[in-house]
Design a protein around this motif. Sequence first.
Motif, mmCIF file in Angstrom:
data_model
loop_
_atom_site.group_PDB
_atom_site.id
_atom_site.type_symbol
_atom_site.label_atom_id
_atom_site.label_comp_id
_atom_site.label_asym_id
_atom_site.label_seq_id
_atom_site.Cartn_x
_atom_site.Cartn_y
_atom_site.Cartn_z
ATOM 1 N N GLY A 153 0.796 -1.222 0.000
ATOM 2 C CA GLY A 153 0.000 0.000 0.000
ATOM 3 C C GLY A 153 0.824 1.265 0.000
ATOM 4 N N VAL A 154 2.119 1.164 0.260
ATOM 5 C CA VAL A 154 2.990 2.340 0.274
ATOM 6 C C VAL A 154 3.545 2.568 -1.130
ATOM 7 N N ASN A 155 3.488 3.809 -1.570
ATOM 8 C CA ASN A 155 4.075 4.162 -2.859
ATOM 9 C C ASN A 155 5.588 4.257 -2.679
ATOM 10 N N PRO A 156 6.363 3.327 -3.271
ATOM 11 C CA PRO A 156 7.820 3.311 -3.033
ATOM 12 C C PRO A 156 8.492 4.626 -3.406
ATOM 13 N N GLU A 157 8.021 5.267 -4.469
ATOM 14 C CA GLU A 157 8.654 6.510 -4.910
ATOM 15 C C GLU A 157 8.412 7.657 -3.934
ATOM 16 N N SER A 158 7.396 7.503 -3.070
ATOM 17 C CA SER A 158 7.074 8.585 -2.129
ATOM 18 C C SER A 158 7.891 8.531 -0.852
ATOM 19 N N VAL A 159 8.586 7.422 -0.615
ATOM 20 C CA VAL A 159 9.384 7.284 0.606
ATOM 21 C C VAL A 159 10.645 8.131 0.462
ATOM 22 N N MET A 160 10.723 9.212 1.233
ATOM 23 C CA MET A 160 11.853 10.145 1.119
ATOM 24 C C MET A 160 12.368 10.528 2.503
ATOM 25 N N CYS A 161 13.658 10.744 2.564
ATOM 26 C CA CYS A 161 14.273 11.254 3.781
ATOM 27 C C CYS A 161 14.174 12.778 3.746
ATOM 28 N N THR A 162 13.477 13.339 4.694
ATOM 29 C CA THR A 162 13.300 14.794 4.738
ATOM 30 C C THR A 162 14.266 15.465 5.706
ATOM 31 N N ALA A 163 14.859 14.678 6.580
ATOM 32 C CA ALA A 163 15.854 15.248 7.515
ATOM 33 C C ALA A 163 16.736 14.122 8.047
ATOM 34 N N TYR A 164 18.032 14.446 8.168
ATOM 35 C CA TYR A 164 18.982 13.458 8.719
ATOM 36 C C TYR A 164 20.123 14.242 9.367
ATOM 37 N N THR A 165 20.120 14.250 10.681
ATOM 38 C CA THR A 165 21.111 15.040 11.419
ATOM 39 C C THR A 165 21.869 14.132 12.386
ATOM 40 N N VAL A 166 23.177 14.176 12.302
ATOM 41 C CA VAL A 166 24.035 13.328 13.150
ATOM 42 C C VAL A 166 24.584 14.172 14.303
ATOM 43 N N THR A 167 24.441 13.623 15.506
ATOM 44 C CA THR A 167 25.027 14.244 16.703
ATOM 45 C C THR A 167 25.877 13.210 17.426
ATOM 46 N N TYR A 168 26.844 13.718 18.197
ATOM 47 C CA TYR A 168 27.748 12.821 18.911
ATOM 48 C C TYR A 168 27.539 12.999 20.409
ATOM 49 N N THR A 169 27.309 11.845 21.079
ATOM 50 C CA THR A 169 27.151 11.848 22.529
ATOM 51 C C THR A 169 28.096 10.812 23.119
ATOM 52 N N ASP A 170 29.014 11.285 23.961
ATOM 53 C CA ASP A 170 30.015 10.407 24.570
ATOM 54 C C ASP A 170 30.785 9.643 23.501
ATOM 55 N N GLY A 171 31.074 10.339 22.420
ATOM 56 C CA GLY A 171 31.861 9.721 21.355
ATOM 57 C C GLY A 171 31.088 8.807 20.453
ATOM 58 N N LYS A 172 29.765 8.664 20.677
ATOM 59 C CA LYS A 172 28.946 7.810 19.835
ATOM 60 C C LYS A 172 28.065 8.672 18.927
ATOM 61 N N ALA A 173 27.977 8.248 17.654
ATOM 62 C CA ALA A 173 27.166 8.997 16.686
ATOM 63 C C ALA A 173 25.720 8.515 16.743
ATOM 64 N N VAL A 174 24.816 9.465 16.865
ATOM 65 C CA VAL A 174 23.382 9.171 16.844
ATOM 66 C C VAL A 174 22.733 10.127 15.839
ATOM 67 N N ALA A 175 21.924 9.571 14.924
ATOM 68 C CA ALA A 175 21.292 10.387 13.882
ATOM 69 C C ALA A 175 19.799 10.545 14.169
ATOM 70 N N ASP A 176 19.348 11.783 14.070
ATOM 71 C CA ASP A 176 17.910 12.067 14.115
ATOM 72 C C ASP A 176 17.414 12.207 12.680
ATOM 73 N N PHE A 177 16.366 11.488 12.377
ATOM 74 C CA PHE A 177 15.892 11.509 10.982
ATOM 75 C C PHE A 177 14.387 11.770 10.914
ATOM 76 N N SER A 178 13.974 12.090 9.721
ATOM 77 C CA SER A 178 12.551 12.268 9.423
ATOM 78 C C SER A 178 12.289 11.688 8.038
ATOM 79 N N ILE A 179 11.265 10.847 7.946
ATOM 80 C CA ILE A 179 10.915 10.183 6.680
ATOM 81 C C ILE A 179 9.467 10.513 6.327
ATOM 82 N N SER A 180 9.282 10.899 5.092
ATOM 83 C CA SER A 180 7.930 11.173 4.593
ATOM 84 C C SER A 180 7.561 10.123 3.561
ATOM 85 N N LEU A 181 6.338 9.618 3.650
ATOM 86 C CA LEU A 181 5.864 8.631 2.667
ATOM 87 C C LEU A 181 4.363 8.837 2.432
#
Length: 211
Positions: A153-181
Amino acid sequence: MKYKVSLLPEKNRKRINGKKKAEKVKVIALVALFMMLALIIIVLGGKLVADRELSKIHSMNNEYEMKVQGLSHYREISDTLQKKVQLIKDIQVEEPSLYNFIALLSNVEHTDVSITAIECTEWKTSRICVLTGTCQSRQSFNEYMEKLKAIEGVNPESVMCTAYTVTYTDGKAVADFSISLTCSGGAAPIVVEESTDAAAETEEATDVAVE
């Protein structure tokens, strides 16, 4: 050869002949009068018969007109019902319904991916869904995107990354993302001008149809 000789005076003879002619004219006039009277009787009789038949025809015509008016009323009711049925069909949306879609999202395996919020905007029409969350790596994020495209039921072409931000906490990388579909099955909004009662009935029918 015999000859008739009148011994009456000329004056009397003319008077007698005049009376005879007058009687003949009178007889002819009476015959003509009787013929005219008979003709008038026939015409009046024919008119009475014609008026009687015409009255019957008018009565039958009025009866048929009442039946036609009754059928027209039923036709209007039928047309109104057909319009409402068509309206309900137009505002119905195809599967997946929202709760089924959320269930499908929940069943997606997402190692190293954590979904923090799911926002579905105008699900009955646009079927847009925005997912926000965090992930440990770009690879796990890409894998999750591919799994979203594979959801029924999901339109594959509509799945897009709208935001992807990487932050580092205690030397570990963690990414905050947003996906629109966008999910299939949305219906265009329908604007219908109608009375308050009719609008309320339509809204109730819409809720029932979507459920």
